[in-house]
Scaffold this active site. Structure first.
Site, PDB file in Angstrom:
ATOM      1  N   ASP A 188       0.884  -1.165   0.000  1.00 55.53           N
ATOM      2  CA  ASP A 188       0.000   0.000   0.000  1.00 55.53           C
ATOM      3  C   ASP A 188       0.923   1.216   0.000  1.00 55.53           C
ATOM      4  O   ASP A 188       1.438   1.623   1.042  1.00 55.53           O
ATOM      5  CB  ASP A 188      -0.889  -0.015   1.247  1.00 55.53           C
ATOM      6  CG  ASP A 188      -1.829   1.180   1.299  1.00 55.53           C
ATOM      7  OD1 ASP A 188      -2.263   1.649   0.234  1.00 55.53           O
ATOM      8  OD2 ASP A 188      -2.121   1.643   2.417  1.00 55.53           O
ATOM      9  N   GLU A 227      -1.105  -1.306  -4.808  1.00 57.72           N
ATOM     10  CA  GLU A 227      -2.336  -0.549  -5.041  1.00 57.72           C
ATOM     11  C   GLU A 227      -2.122   0.432  -6.186  1.00 57.72           C
ATOM     12  O   GLU A 227      -1.141   1.176  -6.198  1.00 57.72           O
ATOM     13  CB  GLU A 227      -2.758   0.207  -3.786  1.00 57.72           C
ATOM     14  CG  GLU A 227      -4.075   0.955  -3.986  1.00 57.72           C
ATOM     15  CD  GLU A 227      -4.567   1.599  -2.718  1.00 57.72           C
ATOM     16  OE1 GLU A 227      -5.229   0.916  -1.930  1.00 57.72           O
ATOM     17  OE2 GLU A 227      -4.268   2.797  -2.520  1.00 57.72           O
ATOM     18  N   ASP A 266      -2.602   1.073   7.112  1.00 60.88           N
ATOM     19  CA  ASP A 266      -1.800   0.880   5.897  1.00 60.88           C
ATOM     20  C   ASP A 266      -1.340  -0.571   5.789  1.00 60.88           C
ATOM     21  O   ASP A 266      -1.281  -1.135   4.693  1.00 60.88           O
ATOM     22  CB  ASP A 266      -0.581   1.813   5.900  1.00 60.88           C
ATOM     23  CG  ASP A 266      -0.971   3.247   6.172  1.00 60.88           C
ATOM     24  OD1 ASP A 266      -1.362   3.942   5.225  1.00 60.88           O
ATOM     25  OD2 ASP A 266      -0.902   3.649   7.347  1.00 60.88           O
TER      26      ASP A 266
END
Length: 172
Positions: A7, A67, A140
């Site tokens: 992420d 991501e 996160d």
């Protein structure tokens, strides 16, 4: 399949290693790489690159799931996130690993069944899927784990379909 989920973020880059197949997932490790906002951007990117390398030294992952960056209101946040995503792709490519990107809505749909789920719903489902008392912290890290699970569940199916399509092509 062992997957490293990333992420991307300049202040907190979430990481999660998951071993999984469609319908099954086991958490190996989750955490974050932190960099202070007072540090120069180039040094922050270097620290994130070194942190990613350390994680890949520890785990023999097959894929790095990142991501996909999407437009946000804060342009500076988008730029930093995109830079970190690029570092993650570079680190994967340097090791000959496949780097794939999943959109936030794709990850949410894979984990919760809804592409509009909020962070709390994603965290809750990550903990249920992995049989944990609570989601990895900070958020996160939970998001990175969700990315890895998404790839285990969806990425393997997409790869299988691509292989079938490739094999069915008429050869001269």
């Amino acid at each position: 399949m062992l997957v490293l989920g990333v992420d991307p973020g300049l202040t907190r880059c979430g990481l999660g290693v998951v071993d999984g197949t469609p319908g099954r997932a086991t958490l190996i490790e989750a955490g974050v790489i932190r960099t202070p906002s007072t540090m120069e951007t180039s040094q922050r990117l270097l620290a994130i690159e070194q942190g990613l390398e350390q994680w890949l030294d520890r785990y023999s992952v097959e894929v790095v799931a990142i991501e996909r960056v999407f437009a946000q209101h804060n342009l500076m946040t988008v730029i930093g996130t995109a830079q970190v995503a690029g570092i993650a792709m570079l680190v994967a490519a340097r090791r000959g690993l496949k780097a794939v990107q999943h959109t936030p809505s794709e990850v949410k749909a894979a984990i919760t069944g809804s592409g509009r789920a909020d962070k709390n719903q994603v965290g809750h489902m990550v903990s249920r899927i992995l049989h944990l008392e609570s989601a990895p912290k900070p958020a996160d890290a939970a998001d990175a784990v969700a990315l890895a699970i998404c790839h285990c569940w969806r990425g393997t199916a997409l790869n299988s379909w691509a292989q079938v399509a490739q094999a069915s092509k008429v050869r001269p």
